[in-house]
Design a protein around this motif. Structure first.
Motif, PDB file in Angstrom:
ATOM      1  N   TYR A 167       0.783  -1.056   0.080  1.00 11.43           N
ATOM      2  CA  TYR A 167       0.030  -0.033  -0.161  1.00 11.43           C
ATOM      3  C   TYR A 167       0.953   1.235  -0.035  1.00 11.43           C
ATOM      4  O   TYR A 167       2.179   1.415   0.400  1.00 11.43           O
ATOM      5  N   SER A 168       0.163   2.394  -0.737  1.00 11.56           N
ATOM      6  CA  SER A 168       1.135   3.666  -0.638  1.00 11.56           C
ATOM      7  C   SER A 168       0.715   4.532   0.676  1.00 11.56           C
ATOM      8  O   SER A 168      -0.105   4.109   1.314  1.00 11.56           O
ATOM      9  N   GLU A 169       1.574   5.629   0.594  1.00 13.45           N
ATOM     10  CA  GLU A 169       1.354   6.509   1.766  1.00 13.45           C
ATOM     11  C   GLU A 169      -0.004   7.320   1.750  1.00 13.45           C
ATOM     12  O   GLU A 169      -0.409   7.590   2.654  1.00 13.45           O
ATOM     13  N   HIS A 170      -0.480   7.207   0.618  1.00 10.05           N
ATOM     14  CA  HIS A 170      -1.859   7.883   0.157  1.00 10.05           C
ATOM     15  C   HIS A 170      -2.802   7.160   1.086  1.00 10.05           C
ATOM     16  O   HIS A 170      -4.002   7.726   1.608  1.00 10.05           O
ATOM     17  N   ALA A 171      -2.660   5.820   1.325  1.00  9.34           N
ATOM     18  CA  ALA A 171      -3.552   4.852   2.191  1.00  9.34           C
ATOM     19  C   ALA A 171      -3.544   5.253   3.738  1.00  9.34           C
ATOM     20  O   ALA A 171      -4.424   4.788   4.655  1.00  9.34           O
ATOM     21  N   THR A 172      -2.374   5.957   4.117  1.00  5.60           N
ATOM     22  CA  THR A 172      -2.076   5.880   5.723  1.00  5.60           C
ATOM     23  C   THR A 172      -1.997   7.632   5.870  1.00  5.60           C
ATOM     24  O   THR A 172      -1.328   7.824   6.894  1.00  5.60           O
ATOM     25  N   ASP A 173      -2.428   8.591   5.036  1.00  8.42           N
ATOM     26  CA  ASP A 173      -2.195  10.094   5.340  1.00  8.42           C
ATOM     27  C   ASP A 173      -0.974  10.511   5.324  1.00  8.42           C
ATOM     28  O   ASP A 173      -0.399  11.290   6.218  1.00  8.42           O
ATOM     29  N   GLY A 174      -0.041   9.773   4.620  1.00  7.55           N
ATOM     30  CA  GLY A 174       1.283   9.929   4.544  1.00  7.55           C
ATOM     31  C   GLY A 174       2.067   9.184   5.567  1.00  7.55           C
ATOM     32  O   GLY A 174       3.328   9.549   5.731  1.00  7.55           O
ATOM     33  N   GLU A 175       1.718   8.466   6.589  1.00  9.38           N
ATOM     34  CA  GLU A 175       2.483   8.128   7.591  1.00  9.38           C
ATOM     35  C   GLU A 175       3.319   6.985   7.246  1.00  9.38           C
ATOM     36  O   GLU A 175       4.424   6.855   8.087  1.00  9.38           O
ATOM     37  N   ARG A 176       3.113   6.077   6.528  1.00  9.14           N
ATOM     38  CA  ARG A 176       3.903   4.876   6.098  1.00  9.14           C
ATOM     39  C   ARG A 176       3.579   4.166   4.915  1.00  9.14           C
ATOM     40  O   ARG A 176       2.243   4.545   4.302  1.00  9.14           O
ATOM     41  N   GLU A 177       4.094   3.535   3.898  1.00  6.10           N
ATOM     42  CA  GLU A 177       4.007   2.766   3.138  1.00  6.10           C
ATOM     43  C   GLU A 177       4.512   1.288   3.019  1.00  6.10           C
ATOM     44  O   GLU A 177       5.613   1.278   3.924  1.00  6.10           O
ATOM     45  N   ALA A 178       4.227   0.172   2.473  1.00 10.81           N
ATOM     46  CA  ALA A 178       4.738  -1.000   2.394  1.00 10.81           C
ATOM     47  C   ALA A 178       5.022  -1.784   1.156  1.00 10.81           C
ATOM     48  O   ALA A 178       4.266  -1.377   0.201  1.00 10.81           O
ATOM     49  N   HIS A 179       5.958  -2.464   1.009  1.00 11.82           N
ATOM     50  CA  HIS A 179       6.201  -3.462  -0.069  1.00 11.82           C
ATOM     51  C   HIS A 179       6.290  -4.911   0.306  1.00 11.82           C
ATOM     52  O   HIS A 179       6.926  -5.289   1.732  1.00 11.82           O
ATOM     53  N   TRP A 180       6.064  -5.779  -0.331  1.00 13.74           N
ATOM     54  CA  TRP A 180       6.384  -7.332  -0.143  1.00 13.74           C
ATOM     55  C   TRP A 180       7.039  -8.029  -1.086  1.00 13.74           C
ATOM     56  O   TRP A 180       7.085  -7.593  -2.287  1.00 13.74           O
ATOM     57  N   VAL A 181       7.652  -9.143  -0.563  1.00  4.68           N
ATOM     58  CA  VAL A 181       8.696  -9.954  -1.521  1.00  4.68           C
ATOM     59  C   VAL A 181       8.069 -11.353  -1.192  1.00  4.68           C
ATOM     60  O   VAL A 181       8.129 -11.670  -0.035  1.00  4.68           O
TER      61      VAL A 181
END
Length: 273
Positions: A167-181
């Protein structure tokens, strides 16, 4: 190191020349996070890529650069790999001869990484201006460092099957974003749970990233877990040991209690005719 290669060294081959030109034109976009240099004049560099912004296809947040110089001919051989995380950039460099301990020593960030002037609209930001600024993030806890160290040293143990933004930072009001492998684990002791998901989250206010990991029995189970990742909170990953990456050994319940020995009745039985 990155910005003066093009001016001071000739390329040893066509691919090196192409990489040198790219590094020269875009040198200001590579923020060095860790580096190693050996006695043979080889440089191993891990950098964050400012050109990779937080989008679903941004799988080039980290860059691994290997430079081998010929001091007599004044030429250099350059190779580069884009990866999703610093840990996998380190893995690529270690396989080319870098010291994994050196790559674990991340450079500290300056007090004002954005070089903003104090006061007014240019006041210093708290943490990262954007959660997508991976190049200014550092490992946030001991578990993250332990998993990264294993990745760097893992050789051909893992095969990367797929990777994606969670998910991108746009989903968390700029607080965090994440990637998975999603990985295939070839370790002999991982036979029953070969499919590994690594979820890396960048936390803006603390300017750190954290890494979680879990192993699944089938690729379908692992993929289904990634489908349920939610910026508001994800289900726990199946536990693995951070140092080995293997599922925790099942708990022993101890030996079963032996059946009680036969005891004859205390009162003799009477038989009637």
């Amino acid at each position: 190191m990155i910005d003066n290669l093009y001016q001071q060294w000739k390329s040893a081959d066509e691919a090196s020349g192409r990489f040198l030109r790219d590094l020269w034109f875009d040198s200001e976009h590579y923020v060095v996070a860790a580096a190693d240099q050996n006695s043979d004049g080889e440089h191993f560099i891990i950098a964050g890529n400012e050109l990779a912004m937080g989008e679903p296809w941004a799988d080039e947040r980290a860059v691994a650069i290997h430079v081998r110089r010929d001091l007599d001919k004044r030429t250099c051989h350059v190779r580069r790999a884009h990866t999703l995380t610093y840990g996998w950039a380190g893995h690529w460099l270690v396989r080319r001869g870098a010291d994994p301990d050196a790559l674990a020593r991340y450079r500290p960030l300056p007090a004002n990484p954005y070089s903003r002037r104090p006061g007014g609209d240019d006041c210093q930001a708290e943490g990262l201006i954007s959660a997508s600024h991976y190049w200014y993030a550092r490992p946030g806890d001991a578990r993250t460092r332990t998993i990264e160290d294993r990745i760097r040293r893992s050789g051909d143990r893992y095969e990367i099957l797929t990777r994606q933004m969670a998910y991108s930072e746009h989903a968390t009001d700029g607080e965090r974003e994440a990637h998975w492998v999603l990985l295939l684990d070839n370790h002999p002791r991982a036979a029953e749970r070969r499919y590994v998901v690594q979820l890396e989250t960048v936390h803006r206010l603390r300017a750190v990233y954290t890494l979680g990991e879990g192993a699944f029995r089938t690729e379908k189970e692992a993929q289904e877990w990634t489908y349920r990742i939610d910026a508001r909170g994800s289900a726990p990953l199946p536990a693995t040991d951070p140092a080995t990456g293997l599922p925790a050994a099942p708990r022993s319940t101890g030996p079963a209690a032996a059946p009680a020995a036969f005891q004859p009745p205390s009162t003799p039985r009477r038989f009637t005719r």
